[in-house]
Design a protein around this motif. Structure first.
Motif, PDB file in Angstrom:
ATOM      1  N   LEU A 191      -4.872 -12.905  22.878  1.00 50.95           N
ATOM      2  CA  LEU A 191      -5.285 -11.766  22.052  1.00 50.95           C
ATOM      3  C   LEU A 191      -4.962 -12.121  20.612  1.00 50.95           C
ATOM      4  O   LEU A 191      -3.797 -12.325  20.265  1.00 50.95           O
ATOM      5  N   GLU A 192      -6.009 -12.225  19.784  1.00 57.20           N
ATOM      6  CA  GLU A 192      -5.776 -12.647  18.404  1.00 57.20           C
ATOM      7  C   GLU A 192      -5.835 -11.465  17.447  1.00 57.20           C
ATOM      8  O   GLU A 192      -6.796 -10.686  17.469  1.00 57.20           O
ATOM      9  N   VAL A 193      -4.816 -11.333  16.614  1.00 56.77           N
ATOM     10  CA  VAL A 193      -4.769 -10.270  15.618  1.00 56.77           C
ATOM     11  C   VAL A 193      -4.716 -10.904  14.237  1.00 56.77           C
ATOM     12  O   VAL A 193      -3.783 -11.631  13.913  1.00 56.77           O
ATOM     13  N   GLU A 194      -5.743 -10.639  13.467  1.00 56.43           N
ATOM     14  CA  GLU A 194      -5.786 -11.095  12.076  1.00 56.43           C
ATOM     15  C   GLU A 194      -5.393  -9.927  11.210  1.00 56.43           C
ATOM     16  O   GLU A 194      -5.826  -8.795  11.444  1.00 56.43           O
ATOM     17  N   GLN A 195      -4.600 -10.153  10.165  1.00 54.23           N
ATOM     18  CA  GLN A 195      -4.289  -9.028   9.290  1.00 54.23           C
ATOM     19  C   GLN A 195      -4.037  -9.467   7.855  1.00 54.23           C
ATOM     20  O   GLN A 195      -3.571 -10.574   7.593  1.00 54.23           O
ATOM     21  N   VAL A 196      -4.402  -8.587   6.933  1.00 53.95           N
ATOM     22  CA  VAL A 196      -4.007  -8.727   5.540  1.00 53.95           C
ATOM     23  C   VAL A 196      -3.130  -7.523   5.226  1.00 53.95           C
ATOM     24  O   VAL A 196      -3.527  -6.385   5.448  1.00 53.95           O
ATOM     25  N   ILE A 197      -1.925  -7.801   4.717  1.00 57.77           N
ATOM     26  CA  ILE A 197      -1.002  -6.719   4.391  1.00 57.77           C
ATOM     27  C   ILE A 197      -0.955  -6.542   2.872  1.00 57.77           C
ATOM     28  O   ILE A 197      -0.900  -7.527   2.134  1.00 57.77           O
ATOM     29  N   TYR A 198      -1.011  -5.299   2.431  1.00 59.79           N
ATOM     30  CA  TYR A 198      -1.058  -4.997   0.999  1.00 59.79           C
ATOM     31  C   TYR A 198       0.227  -4.335   0.513  1.00 59.79           C
ATOM     32  O   TYR A 198       0.816  -3.517   1.218  1.00 59.79           O
ATOM     33  N   LEU A 199       0.610  -4.686  -0.717  1.00 62.44           N
ATOM     34  CA  LEU A 199       1.731  -4.014  -1.366  1.00 62.44           C
ATOM     35  C   LEU A 199       1.266  -2.694  -1.967  1.00 62.44           C
ATOM     36  O   LEU A 199       0.061  -2.436  -2.063  1.00 62.44           O
ATOM     37  N   ASP A 200       2.213  -1.906  -2.433  1.00 65.79           N
ATOM     38  CA  ASP A 200       1.842  -0.594  -2.964  1.00 65.79           C
ATOM     39  C   ASP A 200       1.206  -0.677  -4.349  1.00 65.79           C
ATOM     40  O   ASP A 200       0.796   0.344  -4.900  1.00 65.79           O
ATOM     41  N   ASN A 201       1.119  -1.884  -4.906  1.00 63.61           N
ATOM     42  CA  ASN A 201       0.348  -2.021  -6.143  1.00 63.61           C
ATOM     43  C   ASN A 201      -1.041  -2.588  -5.874  1.00 63.61           C
ATOM     44  O   ASN A 201      -1.780  -2.895  -6.800  1.00 63.61           O
ATOM     45  N   GLY A 202      -1.389  -2.709  -4.610  1.00 60.05           N
ATOM     46  CA  GLY A 202      -2.720  -3.135  -4.234  1.00 60.05           C
ATOM     47  C   GLY A 202      -2.873  -4.630  -4.006  1.00 60.05           C
ATOM     48  O   GLY A 202      -3.909  -5.084  -3.542  1.00 60.05           O
ATOM     49  N   GLU A 203      -1.832  -5.405  -4.325  1.00 62.25           N
ATOM     50  CA  GLU A 203      -1.932  -6.849  -4.131  1.00 62.25           C
ATOM     51  C   GLU A 203      -1.639  -7.232  -2.686  1.00 62.25           C
ATOM     52  O   GLU A 203      -0.685  -6.733  -2.092  1.00 62.25           O
ATOM     53  N   PRO A 204      -2.425  -8.151  -2.134  1.00 64.36           N
ATOM     54  CA  PRO A 204      -2.133  -8.635  -0.774  1.00 64.36           C
ATOM     55  C   PRO A 204      -0.860  -9.483  -0.797  1.00 64.36           C
ATOM     56  O   PRO A 204      -0.650 -10.273  -1.719  1.00 64.36           O
ATOM     57  N   ILE A 205      -0.022  -9.291   0.182  1.00 65.40           N
ATOM     58  CA  ILE A 205       1.228 -10.057   0.263  1.00 65.40           C
ATOM     59  C   ILE A 205       1.199 -11.041   1.416  1.00 65.40           C
ATOM     60  O   ILE A 205       1.961 -12.003   1.447  1.00 65.40           O
ATOM     61  N   GLU A 206       0.280 -10.831   2.368  1.00 64.95           N
ATOM     62  CA  GLU A 206       0.251 -11.705   3.542  1.00 64.95           C
ATOM     63  C   GLU A 206      -1.104 -11.705   4.215  1.00 64.95           C
ATOM     64  O   GLU A 206      -1.733 -10.669   4.372  1.00 64.95           O
TER      65      GLU A 206
ATOM     66  N   GLU B 163      -9.359   6.025   3.479  1.00 68.29           N
ATOM     67  CA  GLU B 163     -10.495   5.159   3.801  1.00 68.29           C
ATOM     68  C   GLU B 163     -10.362   3.783   3.170  1.00 68.29           C
ATOM     69  O   GLU B 163     -11.219   2.927   3.350  1.00 68.29           O
ATOM     70  N   GLY B 164      -9.285   3.591   2.400  1.00 70.56           N
ATOM     71  CA  GLY B 164      -9.071   2.280   1.797  1.00 70.56           C
ATOM     72  C   GLY B 164      -9.921   2.032   0.562  1.00 70.56           C
ATOM     73  O   GLY B 164     -10.014   0.897   0.104  1.00 70.56           O
ATOM     74  N   LEU B 165     -10.537   3.075   0.016  1.00 70.81           N
ATOM     75  CA  LEU B 165     -11.422   2.883  -1.130  1.00 70.81           C
ATOM     76  C   LEU B 165     -10.674   2.863  -2.454  1.00 70.81           C
ATOM     77  O   LEU B 165     -11.121   2.222  -3.404  1.00 70.81           O
ATOM     78  N   VAL B 166      -9.588   3.598  -2.544  1.00 70.65           N
ATOM     79  CA  VAL B 166      -8.831   3.660  -3.799  1.00 70.65           C
ATOM     80  C   VAL B 166      -7.337   3.565  -3.522  1.00 70.65           C
ATOM     81  O   VAL B 166      -6.887   3.727  -2.381  1.00 70.65           O
ATOM     82  N   LEU B 167      -6.596   3.297  -4.571  1.00 70.39           N
ATOM     83  CA  LEU B 167      -5.139   3.277  -4.491  1.00 70.39           C
ATOM     84  C   LEU B 167      -4.594   4.081  -5.663  1.00 70.39           C
ATOM     85  O   LEU B 167      -4.797   3.699  -6.813  1.00 70.39           O
ATOM     86  N   ALA B 168      -3.935   5.184  -5.363  1.00 72.34           N
ATOM     87  CA  ALA B 168      -3.393   6.047  -6.415  1.00 72.34           C
ATOM     88  C   ALA B 168      -1.910   5.752  -6.595  1.00 72.34           C
ATOM     89  O   ALA B 168      -1.171   5.670  -5.625  1.00 72.34           O
ATOM     90  N   ARG B 169      -1.502   5.562  -7.841  1.00 71.14           N
ATOM     91  CA  ARG B 169      -0.088   5.295  -8.113  1.00 71.14           C
ATOM     92  C   ARG B 169       0.383   6.161  -9.264  1.00 71.14           C
ATOM     93  O   ARG B 169      -0.248   6.210 -10.319  1.00 71.14           O
ATOM     94  N   ARG B 170       1.516   6.798  -9.050  1.00 66.29           N
ATOM     95  CA  ARG B 170       2.105   7.648 -10.075  1.00 66.29           C
ATOM     96  C   ARG B 170       2.353   6.834 -11.332  1.00 66.29           C
ATOM     97  O   ARG B 170       2.959   5.775 -11.267  1.00 66.29           O
ATOM     98  N   GLY B 171       1.876   7.292 -12.416  1.00 69.78           N
ATOM     99  CA  GLY B 171       2.105   6.602 -13.687  1.00 69.78           C
ATOM    100  C   GLY B 171       1.059   5.553 -14.014  1.00 69.78           C
ATOM    101  O   GLY B 171       0.948   5.134 -15.165  1.00 69.78           O
TER     102      GLY B 171
END
Lengths: 238, 238
Positions: free
Chosen positions: A203-218, B53-61
């Motif tokens: 079972l293969e799981v591909e994922q992209v994980i995002y930080l809270d600033n929108g940048e992918p971290i993994e 839906e993954g369309l936007v990212l809202a961040r305080r400030g």
DNA sequence: TAGTGGTCTAGACCACTGG
DNA sequence: CAGTGGTCTAGACCACTAG
């Protein structure tokens, strides 16, 4: 912590302890407003959280019913929140160990570069780990992480929890993830490391994980023994 | 339709049409309040929908950024909302036909009875359908539905869309679903109907679908050709 | 420090369920 | 019909980001 989260936590505990038994109604929102000294909008927000977790069902005119999904007890991965595999496994009362098969720094392929939204020649860690649950080889995990966004990775971190390192040491927080799940035939590497037969699927799981600033971290690709892992998730409307 | 949904729809269209380009900021909430003549809480609710839906990212400030996930374009099943397979396939511009392999009424096993939360001796439909996408046998679907909750099923309904029948004719609405995804070896039936080799794996999706009154309306097990179907989903925090 | 989004309130009106 | 949850407002305070 916001007030609506505290209210949600309190109500969740009461549901799990049976203070509000399954198939009965939650006190109505006006009563909860008085008990918690909050406005109705805040109480409503708390109930929305519980709704998304599948714990209650609120219906206009009919009240808010406590649900019971205790039978849905497969030893499966709750796929809805990313806490890292270490936390998921610990939650099930099992032990996770990791064997590092590869740990290098490379320039990413164009595909990886796109997934991670990187500029040219931005180096990434390339990590291959074998994850062993309760002594059984279960998952072969191939991970890419930008060096600039996750600096300071070491063998020691990889052997324990990368997630904890990112959270506790680098103080990064996650916004979410994209995942793709599919079945595949096992290849030579799967058979070697996951100790499975040539006819066994994975079972293969591909994922992209995002930080809270929108940048992918993994970006990662995990190949799981088909008889050791499944993924569950809950999908609540609106 | 609630005002926050209308606002979300408008904003979603603008994002998809490029009125708000990726990696720029949405107008701030105060401006949106004025444009739509709504309160800030209502605008915020609309933005929350787009966030989920993954369309936007809202961040305080920092404002609300439009995201770009156009590269995530696998021909995969968005697993986050249940519209029935017919709608999912149509969305991809493909054609779905169905072959009925079995259609009976039976008493459920204890396991099925529990999944569907049924009283004793409540009859259920047992349905096996082969789903054919663009002429290729893709999914073998084994479904159980309580007769009392989904009365009037016919061959004709099964050949088209059960989902549409439940929605348009019986006026039922769905609250959500539990799903479990795993890989498995193909068995004789898979090989026969999905036209796959004995060594080919299958991707199995189990699900219980719930109505908006909390009653389960369907338990099903779908077995998918591994090279024809994968599942994607988006997991957004908070 | 200016501007952003996150939270919270007090009250209002409405749609819906179920007896 | 009484009682429920869903929506909406106008305004307020605050935490946070980024220049």
């Amino acid at each position: 912590m916001p007030k609506y989260e505290e209210i949600a936590n309190t109500l969740r505990q009461r549901i799990k302890k049976g203070v509000y038994p399954a198939n009965t109604l939650l006190p109505n929102q006006i009563d909860l407003v008085q008990e918690f000294g909050a406005s109705r909008m805040t109480v409503k927000k708390a109930i929305t959280i519980l709704t998304m977790e599948g714990l209650v069902l609120a219906r206009r005119g009919a009240g808010t019913k406590i649900l019971d999904h205790s039978f849905w007890n497969k030893a499966a991965m709750p796929a809805n929140q990313y806490d890292g595999m270490a936390a998921d496994i610990a939650r099930l009362g099992k032990t996770l160990t990791s064997e590092i098969i590869q740990f290098e720094v490379v320039f990413p392929t164009p595909e990886i570069q796109e997934y991670l939204m990187l500029a040219d020649q931005e180096p990434v860690y390339e990590i291959i780990r074998l994850r062993i649950i309760d002594g059984v080889n279960t998952t072969l995990e191939h991970t890419y992480m930008p060096v600039t966004r996750a600096p300071g990775l070491t063998d020691d971190v990889l052997k324990h929890s990368v997630y904890n390192y990112l959270k506790e040491t680098l103080h990064l927080t996650f916004a979410g993830a994209f995942r793709n799940i599919q079945a595949d035939k096992s290849d030579e590497y799967d058979q070697k490391y996951l100790d499975c037969a040539p006819t066994d699927p994975v079972l293969e799981v591909e994922q992209v994980i995002y930080l809270d600033n929108g940048e992918p971290i993994e970006y990662s690709r995990s190949r799981n023994r088909y008889d050791r892992r499944s993924y569950t998730y809950l999908d609540v409307k609106s």
